[in-house]
Scaffold this active site. Structure first.
Site, mmCIF file in Angstrom:
data_model
loop_
_atom_site.group_PDB
_atom_site.id
_atom_site.type_symbol
_atom_site.label_atom_id
_atom_site.label_comp_id
_atom_site.label_asym_id
_atom_site.label_seq_id
_atom_site.Cartn_x
_atom_site.Cartn_y
_atom_site.Cartn_z
ATOM 1 N N ASP A 1 -11.842 -13.261 4.404
ATOM 2 C CA ASP A 1 -11.019 -12.063 4.248
ATOM 3 C C ASP A 1 -9.603 -12.373 4.158
ATOM 4 O O ASP A 1 -8.910 -12.584 5.299
ATOM 5 C CB ASP A 1 -11.485 -10.841 4.915
ATOM 6 C CG ASP A 1 -10.698 -9.654 4.626
ATOM 7 O OD1 ASP A 1 -9.886 -9.592 3.712
ATOM 8 O OD2 ASP A 1 -11.052 -8.603 5.156
ATOM 9 N N TYR B 1 -7.013 4.560 -0.114
ATOM 10 C CA TYR B 1 -8.329 3.993 0.187
ATOM 11 C C TYR B 1 -8.375 3.324 1.394
ATOM 12 O O TYR B 1 -9.754 3.237 1.815
ATOM 13 C CB TYR B 1 -8.697 3.168 -0.978
ATOM 14 C CG TYR B 1 -8.308 1.702 -0.944
ATOM 15 C CD1 TYR B 1 -8.954 0.687 -0.371
ATOM 16 C CD2 TYR B 1 -7.071 1.233 -1.448
ATOM 17 C CE1 TYR B 1 -8.517 -0.704 -0.063
ATOM 18 C CE2 TYR B 1 -6.391 0.088 -1.236
ATOM 19 C CZ TYR B 1 -7.326 -0.811 -0.751
ATOM 20 O OH TYR B 1 -6.809 -2.167 -0.516
ATOM 21 N N TRP C 1 0.700 -0.897 0.040
ATOM 22 C CA TRP C 1 0.080 0.135 -0.083
ATOM 23 C C TRP C 1 0.776 1.268 0.064
ATOM 24 O O TRP C 1 0.490 2.344 0.300
ATOM 25 C CB TRP C 1 -1.044 -0.041 1.178
ATOM 26 C CG TRP C 1 -1.904 -1.072 1.149
ATOM 27 C CD1 TRP C 1 -3.541 -0.847 0.733
ATOM 28 C CD2 TRP C 1 -2.000 -2.322 1.415
ATOM 29 N NE1 TRP C 1 -4.027 -1.868 0.669
ATOM 30 C CE2 TRP C 1 -3.260 -2.757 1.298
ATOM 31 C CE3 TRP C 1 -1.152 -3.230 1.880
ATOM 32 C CZ2 TRP C 1 -3.431 -4.184 1.538
ATOM 33 C CZ3 TRP C 1 -1.445 -4.613 1.992
ATOM 34 C CH2 TRP C 1 -2.564 -5.024 1.888
ATOM 35 N N CYS D 1 -6.750 -5.099 -1.472
ATOM 36 C CA CYS D 1 -7.770 -5.975 -1.001
ATOM 37 C C CYS D 1 -8.617 -6.592 -2.180
ATOM 38 O O CYS D 1 -8.903 -7.798 -2.175
ATOM 39 C CB CYS D 1 -8.769 -5.032 -0.291
ATOM 40 S SG CYS D 1 -9.655 -3.923 -1.033
ATOM 41 N N HIS E 1 -13.730 -1.523 1.150
ATOM 42 C CA HIS E 1 -12.779 -2.718 1.390
ATOM 43 C C HIS E 1 -13.461 -4.012 0.768
ATOM 44 O O HIS E 1 -14.709 -3.901 1.051
ATOM 45 C CB HIS E 1 -12.627 -2.945 2.978
ATOM 46 C CG HIS E 1 -11.748 -4.169 3.262
ATOM 47 N ND1 HIS E 1 -10.516 -4.626 2.697
ATOM 48 C CD2 HIS E 1 -11.966 -5.315 4.180
ATOM 49 C CE1 HIS E 1 -10.063 -5.556 2.979
ATOM 50 N NE2 HIS E 1 -10.855 -6.214 4.099
#
Length: 805
Positions: free
Chosen positions: A453, A615, A336, A371, A430
């Site tokens: 997840d 984000y 990220w 993600c 997400h």
């Protein structure tokens, strides 16, 4: 300590090294070769010419079909680097390999494994670009045995399936199925038809069978002795979960759901903000050649015991851990940071196939993912293994770092954010997964959709994984239910709590925003490309008694159980923020709308702070700020406007083109505190794809891609990606630079390998502009000779070494 979202991927010096040089997989056997092999079996060519000392031919007087005490196999499931050895020792005490007259010898096996055969069609596995037999557990399939003589009533036959390096009957990794007798746990085999020296069998598998690739052999026993067919890698059988079987815990009682969530090879993934939703098509490609092997390789790399691979709960949890690279050198490296120079920008991927095949070939984690990439790959893996799975986007998704089950934002006495205390974050969006299964490990009432997840955010039992977590437990705030319900609940239904520092250094709650988290939860609709709102399955109606009870029940189990005891609720001025929709390169305008709902005059002092944001809610430095004072008559509304020019925001933009406006202030007369965080984004253009001519299986087809650069600056090192299951294997095109406001046109050819409606997906990426995508539906006709499939599996896929299990 930095969280994983601020890490450049953690790939520096600790990458897993393959223990041996990868060896190539043999190509799938051409259909013509399979037909000739069947014909050889039917013609009953002499077994004597092909049999050798490695054949298992024994003469035993006992009735035990079990494994020999001394037998062992040192070959991991799914490895295809050599011909597997036979487990037998010889026909007599001398072990000379002699086959006695009268023995029942299996001269050949036809597993009816072609994609056009009945087995593959009935098991919904005919789209897999494999020639091996692929079946779903709990459902019968047929095979044909070719014998050296006619089958007699006194003959005994047993089928054997083995998986793993040390197969054991007690662990389900060595399955023995006597023909004509009821097996254990749902395994059985029956004679359907005899035709001279061939025998057709109907084989039933257990609905709780281990999933994976099994070796297959046949043993016979007659008065003349016992024979065992040598293992042959061409006779290996894949067994998958079965959502069509009512006795399987992954059973789905809706055919349209199964078509969408198991068999659909493409889907839509949603991103952006709740007010500015973007969508992109993702190629799941679960049936592409090599993907099934990659999915099983993931379980091997984790070292998951074979005996546990029949449990969908355990398998989905392992997949959530292994799709990210943290802890276990899994599939994808998260990044990220904004620096993707040593890998692929997460926004540039258009599907899962390239990622999974790279991991299968090399054994190295693939850079990089965020993600939606983790979720897209997880959908591919779980659908491939047979679990009904969908990709879900949660807008305004909270990341709770202190288990308080609230999103806590701290301000100083003047309502300026105290960033060093603001560890919780709210992601603009997400993306995770829902998969459908029963939960025998939980009380009744928690079957159905389960959250999984794979994005590495927080650890679960010391590992970066999350789920499966029952959506029902999330909806009702039952955060004590496994797995990871507190974290997922906070993502969708926590409150945003604003704390102000007081003169004595303590903090006081000055505002609670109850509708700021999990504002919209969506997925692709069944049988269409529309967006489906599924917020209601995660949350009771916002503000209802049931929803408030769920929130406060969950918070009572958090680290701040009394957070709601000190709330001040007197409010008569409301505030709303609106952002003008704008395309990258354009100026934009922000508006703050204030309304006085009281009967007295109100004076509002506002502070506006504008910054760019990832984000994930991680913000950059403030690049524009403003102070305003507004006087509101009773019952009146007024607006404060902040214009933002392209030249102001251009130097600061990061991934997703998102910005965050922090608005804080207070009402002079009443002391009411106002606080609002509003995220918005500038949109990126789409790629335009046009099909030039009809698409037919096996025939070359051409597609045209058109792109116009919306920026007045040159895009450098531009890369296009093109991918589509049944159409085009992942393809990367380096096109160099594209000038400011320039339009470019590309043409690419591809050869469809499977008929039916297909999706061809493209993306563009450059350091100056990313998140540019396009898609076109391609309706592929069968070949003129009637062939439904072309040779899609001709590619040789080397495989990295497997971990032990």
């Amino acid at each position: 300590m930095d969280g994983p979202r601020s890490d450049v991927g953690r790939w520096g010096g600790n990458s897993w090294q393959p223990t041996t040089t990868p060896e190539p997989q043999p190509e799938p056997e051409p259909e013509s070769d399979r037909r000739s092999r069947r014909e050889r079996g039917r013609e009953r060519r002499s077994f004597w010419a092909r049999c050798c000392g490695c054949c298992s031919c024994r003469n035993r007087d006992d009735d035990d079909w079990g494994p020999q005490p001394s037998s062992s196999r040192n070959r991991a499931s799914g490895s295809r680097d050599r011909r597997p050895p036979s487990r037998g020792t010889g026909v007599n005490a001398a072990g000379d390999g002699t086959i006695r007259e009268g023995m029942l010898v299996v001269t050949g096996v036809d597993l009816l494994s072609s994609r056009s055969d009945q087995n593959r069609r009935e098991h919904h596995t005919d789209e897999f670009e494999y020639e091996e037999l692929i079946v779903r557990r709990g459902q019968p399939f047929r095979i044909i045995l070719f014998l050296n003589r006619e089958y007699e009533s006194s003959d005994r036959i047993a089928l054997e399936l083995l998986i793993g390096s040390n197969p054991e009957v007690g662990k389900g990794t060595h399955v023995i199925i006597p023909v004509g007798k009821g097996g254990s746990g749902g395994w059985k085999a029956q004679v359907v038809r005899t035709d001279g020296q061939s025998l057709e069998l109907r084989v039933h598998t257990s609905p709780s069978a281990i999933i994976g690739k099994f070796q297959f052999t046949v043993r016979t026993r007659s008065e003349a002795g016992e024979f065992q067919l040598p293992f042959d890698p061409r006779n290996e059988i894949y067994i998958l979960f079965n959502p069509w079987c009512p006795d399987d815990i992954v059973y789905v009682d809706h055919e349209d759901w199964r078509q969408e969530y198991v068999l659909n090879e493409s889907g839509r993934i949603y991103y952006g903000t709740e007010a500015q939703i973007g969508e992109r098509t993702w190629n799941y490609g679960q049936f592409d050649h090599g993907v099934l092997d990659a999915c099983l390789y993931i379980l091997d790399r984790r070292g998951m015991p074979y005996g546990g691979r029949g449990d969908a709960v355990s398998v989905s949890r392992v997949i959530s851990a292994m799709v990210n690279s943290l802890d276990d050198n899994g599939v994808l490296i998260g990044n990220w940071s904004g620096d993707y120079s040593r890998g692929t920008n997460p926004s540039a991927w258009v599907g899962s196939v390239e990622i999974l095949l790279s991991y299968l070939r090399t054994g190295y984690s693939v850079p990089y993912g965020q993600c939606w990439v983790f979720a897209g790959v997880t959908t591919t893996v779980l659908r491939c293994l047979g679990l009904a799975t969908r990709t879900v986007t949660n807008f305004n998704s909270a990341h709770d770092t202190d288990t308080s089950l609230t999103m806590d934002i701290y301000f100083d006495e003047n309502m300026k954010p105290l960033e060093h205390l603001n560890h919780d974050s709210v992601w603009n969006f997400h993306v995770w997964n829902d998969c459908w299964m029963k939960r025998p490990d939980l009380p009744s009432g928690f079957d159905g959709w389960q959250v999984v997840d794979a994005t590495p955010q927080e650890t679960s039992s010391g590992i970066f994984c999350c789920g499966p977590c029952s959506v029902q437990s999330v909806k009702n705030g039952l955060v004590y239910m496994k797995y990871d319900t507190p974290f997922i609940f906070a993502e969708v239904n926590s409150d945003k709590v604003y704390w102000q520092r007081q003169d004595d250094g303590s903090f006081k709650i000055v505002y609670v925003e109850e509708k700021a988290i999990g504002t919209l939860i969506v997925t692709k609709a069944i049988s269409s490309n529309m967006r489906e709102d599924i917020t209601h399955i995660y949350k009771h109606p916002e503000g209802s008694a049931a929803e408030r009870k769920a929130v406060e029940t969950a918070a009572a189990h958090g680290s701040k159980p009394n957070v709601y005891a000190t709330r001040d609720t007197a409010e008569d001025v409301s505030m709303q923020v609106e952002a003008q929709d704008a395309v990258m390169g354009q100026d934009l305008t922000l508006s703050i709308v204030l309304t006085n709902r009281g009967s007295s005059r109100r004076t509002v002092k506002l502070h506006l702070y504008l910054s760019v944001t990832y984000y994930t809610g991680v913000t950059g430095s403030i690049f524009k700020e403003s102070k305003k004072e507004v006087t509101l008559a009773p019952g009146s509304t007024d607006s404060v406007v902040m214009p933002v020019a392209y030249k102001e925001y251009r130097p600061h933009l990061v991934d997703q083109g998102a910005m965050l406006l922090n608005v804080s202030g207070h009402v002079k007369e009443s002391g009411q505190v106002l606080a609002k965080q509003h995220t918005f984004r500038v949109r990126t253009p789409d790629l335009s794809l046009t099909l030039l001519g009809a698409a037919v299986v096996g025939q070359e087809c051409e597609v045209q891609i058109v792109f116009k650069n919306p920026l007045p600056v040159t895009l450098t090192n531009v890369v296009f990606r093109l991918e589509g299951s049944g159409l085009q294997r992942p393809k990367v095109l380096n096109v160099g630079d594209i000038g400011g406001n320039e339009t470019v046109t590309l043409r690419q050819t591809f050869v469809p390998v499977r008929p039916g409606p297909r999706q061809l997906i493209a993306s563009l990426d450059s350091p100056q502009l990313s998140q540019v995508h396009g898609v076109i539906q391609v309706d592929v006709s069968p070949a003129s000779d009637g062939r439904g499939f072309s040779d899609a599996g001709g590619e040789t896929i080397p495989m990295a070494s497997r971990g032990g299990a």
